[in-house]
Design a protein around this motif. Structure first.
Motif, mmCIF file in Angstrom:
data_model
loop_
_atom_site.group_PDB
_atom_site.id
_atom_site.type_symbol
_atom_site.label_atom_id
_atom_site.label_comp_id
_atom_site.label_asym_id
_atom_site.label_seq_id
_atom_site.Cartn_x
_atom_site.Cartn_y
_atom_site.Cartn_z
ATOM 1 N N UNK A 159 0.795 -1.237 0.000
ATOM 2 C CA UNK A 159 0.000 0.000 0.000
ATOM 3 C C UNK A 159 0.818 1.273 0.000
ATOM 4 N N UNK A 160 2.095 1.178 -0.375
ATOM 5 C CA UNK A 160 2.967 2.368 -0.377
ATOM 6 C C UNK A 160 2.456 3.430 -1.343
ATOM 7 N N UNK A 161 2.081 2.995 -2.548
ATOM 8 C CA UNK A 161 1.639 3.942 -3.576
ATOM 9 C C UNK A 161 0.379 4.672 -3.151
ATOM 10 N N UNK A 162 -0.596 3.940 -2.643
ATOM 11 C CA UNK A 162 -1.865 4.567 -2.253
ATOM 12 C C UNK A 162 -1.656 5.545 -1.110
ATOM 13 N N UNK A 163 -0.788 5.195 -0.163
ATOM 14 C CA UNK A 163 -0.500 6.098 0.953
ATOM 15 C C UNK A 163 0.198 7.358 0.456
ATOM 16 N N UNK A 164 1.143 7.208 -0.463
ATOM 17 C CA UNK A 164 1.844 8.370 -1.016
ATOM 18 C C UNK A 164 0.891 9.266 -1.796
ATOM 19 N N UNK A 165 -0.069 8.670 -2.496
ATOM 20 C CA UNK A 165 -1.064 9.459 -3.217
ATOM 21 C C UNK A 165 -1.870 10.332 -2.268
ATOM 22 N N UNK A 166 -2.278 9.744 -1.158
ATOM 23 C CA UNK A 166 -3.060 10.501 -0.182
ATOM 24 C C UNK A 166 -2.236 11.624 0.433
ATOM 25 N N UNK A 167 -0.975 11.338 0.740
ATOM 26 C CA UNK A 167 -0.088 12.365 1.282
ATOM 27 C C UNK A 167 0.082 13.517 0.306
ATOM 28 N N UNK A 168 0.298 13.193 -0.955
ATOM 29 C CA UNK A 168 0.487 14.226 -1.964
ATOM 30 C C UNK A 168 -0.765 15.082 -2.107
ATOM 31 N N UNK A 169 -1.920 14.440 -2.099
ATOM 32 C CA UNK A 169 -3.173 15.177 -2.227
ATOM 33 C C UNK A 169 -3.358 16.153 -1.070
ATOM 34 N N UNK A 170 -3.052 15.707 0.136
ATOM 35 C CA UNK A 170 -3.191 16.591 1.298
ATOM 36 C C UNK A 170 -2.186 17.729 1.249
ATOM 37 N N UNK A 171 -0.965 17.405 0.840
ATOM 38 C CA UNK A 171 0.071 18.434 0.754
ATOM 39 C C UNK A 171 -0.311 19.486 -0.282
ATOM 40 N N UNK A 172 -0.841 19.035 -1.412
ATOM 41 C CA UNK A 172 -1.188 19.956 -2.488
ATOM 42 C C UNK A 172 -2.290 20.925 -2.089
ATOM 43 N N UNK A 173 -3.130 20.521 -1.147
ATOM 44 C CA UNK A 173 -4.199 21.400 -0.691
ATOM 45 C C UNK A 173 -3.683 22.589 0.114
ATOM 46 N N UNK A 174 -2.495 22.421 0.731
ATOM 47 C CA UNK A 174 -1.986 23.494 1.603
ATOM 48 C C UNK A 174 -0.684 24.098 1.106
ATOM 49 N N UNK A 175 -0.078 23.506 0.062
ATOM 50 C CA UNK A 175 1.224 23.967 -0.401
ATOM 51 C C UNK A 175 1.133 24.527 -1.805
ATOM 52 N N UNK A 176 2.212 25.218 -2.218
ATOM 53 C CA UNK A 176 2.208 25.881 -3.517
ATOM 54 C C UNK A 176 2.313 24.901 -4.668
ATOM 55 N N UNK A 177 3.077 23.848 -4.504
ATOM 56 C CA UNK A 177 3.305 22.941 -5.619
ATOM 57 C C UNK A 177 3.557 21.524 -5.124
ATOM 58 N N UNK A 178 3.053 20.578 -5.883
ATOM 59 C CA UNK A 178 3.267 19.162 -5.589
ATOM 60 C C UNK A 178 3.116 18.396 -6.886
ATOM 61 N N UNK A 179 3.892 17.354 -7.040
ATOM 62 C CA UNK A 179 3.841 16.609 -8.298
ATOM 63 C C UNK A 179 4.086 15.132 -8.060
ATOM 64 N N UNK A 180 3.423 14.311 -8.868
ATOM 65 C CA UNK A 180 3.523 12.854 -8.777
ATOM 66 C C UNK A 180 4.285 12.334 -9.988
ATOM 67 N N UNK A 181 5.285 11.499 -9.730
ATOM 68 C CA UNK A 181 6.054 10.896 -10.818
ATOM 69 C C UNK A 181 6.171 9.403 -10.557
ATOM 70 N N UNK A 182 5.655 8.594 -11.470
ATOM 71 C CA UNK A 182 5.815 7.144 -11.374
ATOM 72 C C UNK A 182 7.148 6.768 -12.013
ATOM 73 N N UNK A 183 8.007 6.143 -11.227
ATOM 74 C CA UNK A 183 9.329 5.751 -11.717
ATOM 75 C C UNK A 183 9.325 4.354 -12.340
ATOM 76 N N UNK A 184 8.256 3.630 -12.179
ATOM 77 C CA UNK A 184 8.223 2.241 -12.634
ATOM 78 C C UNK A 184 8.489 2.079 -14.138
ATOM 79 N N UNK A 185 7.952 2.947 -14.996
ATOM 80 C CA UNK A 185 8.244 2.781 -16.427
ATOM 81 C C UNK A 185 9.576 3.384 -16.868
ATOM 82 N N UNK A 186 10.322 3.991 -15.955
ATOM 83 C CA UNK A 186 11.587 4.646 -16.290
ATOM 84 C C UNK A 186 12.734 3.684 -16.020
#
Length: 303
Positions: A159-186
């Motif tokens: 559940x690492x990915x789902x937890x990180x998604x939730x963290x990013x969403x919460x951070x983006x609500x209160x911060x200036x910038x946030x971005x999600x990058x999936x490294x799996x296809x890289x």
């Protein structure tokens, strides 16, 4: 060196004096030496190793001496004069004017950090509610407030990915910038800066190293980068991420991986599996477990 203007302070290195509005300020010898090294590294990170070597030359001292001297400087210069980069070192935040600078420049306010407008399409879409991770979410949010590089470690499917998604969403609500990058296809770490730039809506120059260009672009930008699935790029990413967080003022990195990077300054959060009931537990009791609730929801969605 002649007079150095440090914000509203004046420093005479040769005389080892620090004044404000003509009034001499008390500063211990080690704190004064520490301030000189921070001025020398103005606009850049001064690592713990560098500070220990320069302030206590030819001596073996405990690393805990540094926070004590930094605290002394903050009492004199102000709480915001020196920024702590957790796990790495310190950065002087006051404007420095060396001999030859225009005195009038002292009256100019420090520029506000630039802000990025991140398109919402680059944020991960939620797939259902986050179940059974309330405590982990609170703990990780607290870690991100004080650390620049946090790695969520756990086995595949925990559940690492789902937890990180939730963290990013919460951070983006209160911060200036946030971005999600999936490294799996890289499959090449040199492609990571381009992927981050795309997520942030940035255009990086092509004539310099990608991570160098990214550091320059984000030098004064407060942003959270969530990099998902880093286990296959760990060796190549480790040094680059250290450089990124230590040479920028507001970049934080949230990494998910099956193993930590193993670098200085990294804060590791080991994500456990959801608790499951005993095989003989009554049905009503078993349904209170997050693992059972998650399984029930997934099964219902599938059928």
């Amino acid at each position: 060196m002649d007079l150095i203007r440090l914000g509203h302070f004046e420093l005479q290195p040769a005389e080892r004096t620090l004044t404000r509005d003509g009034q001499a300020l008390e500063l211990g010898a080690r704190a004064f030496d520490l301030l000189l090294v921070l001025i020398e590294h103005r606009g850049r990170l001064a690592t713990k190793a560098t500070l220990l070597e320069r302030v206590w030359p030819r001596l073996v001292v405990d690393e805990n001496n540094l926070p004590a001297q930094v605290a002394s400087l903050r009492r004199v210069l102000g709480a915001g004069a020196i920024r702590t980069v957790p796990g790495f070192g310190y950065r002087l935040e006051l404007p420095v004017f060396l001999p030859g600078s225009t005195p009038a420049a002292l009256a100019q306010p420090m520029p506000e950090a630039p802000r990025l407008a991140v398109p919402r399409s680059f944020w991960p879409r939620h797939i259902g509610a986050l179940i059974g991770r309330d405590r982990e979410l609170v703990e990780l949010e607290a870690m991100l407030e004080s650390a620049n590089l946090v790695t969520v470690v756990g086995s595949a499917g925990v559940g690492k990915t789902r937890l990180a998604q939730e963290l990013l969403s919460r951070w983006a609500e209160k911060s200036a910038a946030a971005a999600w990058v999936s490294l799996q296809p890289i499959d090449d770490a040199q492609r990571v800066p381009s992927a981050i730039a795309l997520a942030l809506g940035l255009a990086l120059p092509e004539n310099i190293d990608g991570f160098v260009a990214l550091r320059q672009a984000l030098e004064q930008v407060p942003v959270l980068l969530a990099l998902d699935g880093a286990e296959h790029l760990q060796a190549e990413l480790a040094a680059a991420l250290v450089e990124l967080v230590t040479h920028t003022a507001g970049v934080r990195v949230l990494l998910t991986s099956q193993a930590p990077l193993g670098i200085s300054g990294e804060v590791v959060y080991r994500l456990p599996v959801l608790a499951v009931p005993d095989a003989l537990s009554p049905r009503d009791e078993a349904q209170r477990y997050a693992a059972v609730e998650l399984f029930t929801r997934r099964a219902s969605a599938a059928d």
